[in-house]
Design an enzyme around this catalytic site. Structure first.
Site, short mmCIF file in Angstrom:
data_model
loop_
_atom_site.label_atom_id
_atom_site.label_comp_id
_atom_site.label_asym_id
_atom_site.label_seq_id
_atom_site.Cartn_x
_atom_site.Cartn_y
_atom_site.Cartn_z
N TYR A 192 -55.36 -82.65 10.57
CA TYR A 192 -54.52 -82.18 11.67
C TYR A 192 -54.58 -83.12 12.86
CZ TYR A 192 -52.43 -79.06 15.13
OH TYR A 192 -51.63 -78.52 16.10
N LYS A 196 -51.41 -85.38 14.43
CA LYS A 196 -50.87 -85.22 15.78
C LYS A 196 -51.00 -86.51 16.59
CE LYS A 196 -49.32 -81.01 15.72
NZ LYS A 196 -47.86 -80.74 15.87
#
Length: 308
Positions: A192, A196
């Site tokens: 994750y 990002k």
């Protein structure tokens, strides 16, 4: 299998016969490779889990072994096969983007789109001891590659808008994508966070490339919100985060907004409908229908458009 062989001979370029023992889970990775070699980048659009077996034991003859075996074949095996094939059952089906763009164009016409909000994303919370290459690639594709490809697909409509009014691309990012803030032990969720961070760089690159076309591109972190990803113990209500996002971009929203259907996306649609004068709001959903979006569409039939 004689009958399958006959069908394969009749449809040599369409029917592919592969061997699979449904409860031999160790064979699934190789099976997935074989399927991937057939379908390539197009992925699978339909998976039918049909294999099963029936034991006809009644109460007086049934055994624990029979119960467990039947459960494994009819329940566990389909779940495991679906899980194994999940990367090929893509929510990131880029081949559907041209048709999607046509649907959007039919709604907005010659006005184009003045605000695109890339909000859809997933979180795979894997630490160093458990992360896999598949985890990294899946999170990267959904959170980083897909927003770029969707922005690219919609670029003609964005440029049309930018010729006459303020036009923006908003990528919903996260503070977890910050390199400077990646200092807490136990929070190094590799898939994750890196996805990002990559999205932030994609945003910067898009901002440079699209500036000559008068298209503004920014990343916004809405905060730690009580969504499916943020969890119930998050610091902020979804409505608070959405209000913050809209406070940044509201002056740039005039006619058309493209949103999404869950968590912050659903609240974005709600607030854009109630706090702006957007002429068309286009919400995307993976499902063929979405109860809350359907209710909003019934309330705003001429403004809200829901596309799959």
């Amino acid at each position: 299998h004689p009958e399958l062989d006959q069908l394969r001979d009749k449809h040599p370029n369409r029917l592919h016969v592969l061997q699979l023992e449904g409860t031999n889970y160790n064979s699934f990775p190789e099976f997935v490779k074989q399927v991937e070699a057939i379908v390539g980048d197009q992925g699978l659009d339909t998976l039918i889990n049909n294999a099963g077996m029936a034991f006809r034991d009644r109460l007086d003859s049934v055994t624990a072994e029979v119960m467990v075996k039947n459960f494994e074949v009819n329940s566990v095996a389909p779940l495991m096969l679906t899980k194994a094939l999940l990367p090929l059952l893509k929510g990131t089906d880029y081949h559907c983007f041209p048709e999607f763009v046509k649907q959007v164009e039919a709604i907005v016409g010659d006005n184009g789109i003045d605000t695109l909000i890339n909000n859809a994303g997933i979180l795979l919370p894997k630490l160093l001891d458990s992360v896999t290459a598949e985890d990294m690639l899946k999170n990267f594709e959904v959170n980083s590659v897909a927003p770029l490809m969707l922005t690219k697909a919609l670029l003609p409509l964005l440029k049309t808008s930018a010729a006459s009014r303020k036009t923006s691309v908003i990528n919903i990012s996260s503070s977890l994508g910050s390199i400077e803030l990646a200092t807490r032990p136990g929070m190094t969720i590799y898939p994750y966070r890196t996805s990002k961070a990559a999205l932030n760089m994609i945003t910067k690159c898009l901002a440079v490339d699209l500036k000559p076309h008068n298209i503004h591109v920014i990343s916004i972190c809405p905060g730690h919100l009580k969504t499916d990803l943020g969890g119930p113990t998050a610091q902020l209500e979804v409505s608070t985060g959405v209000s913050g996002v809209l406070n940044v971009i509201k002056t740039q929203i005039t006619d058309d907004v493209l949103g999404a259907n869950r968590g912050i996306g659903l609240e974005l649609v709600r607030q854009v409908l109630t706090t702006t004068h957007a002429k068309h709001v286009i919400a995307t959903t993976r499902q063929s229908s979405h109860p809350e979006l359907d209710q909003l569409r019934d309330k705003h039939p001429n403004r809200l458009h829901v596309l799959q």
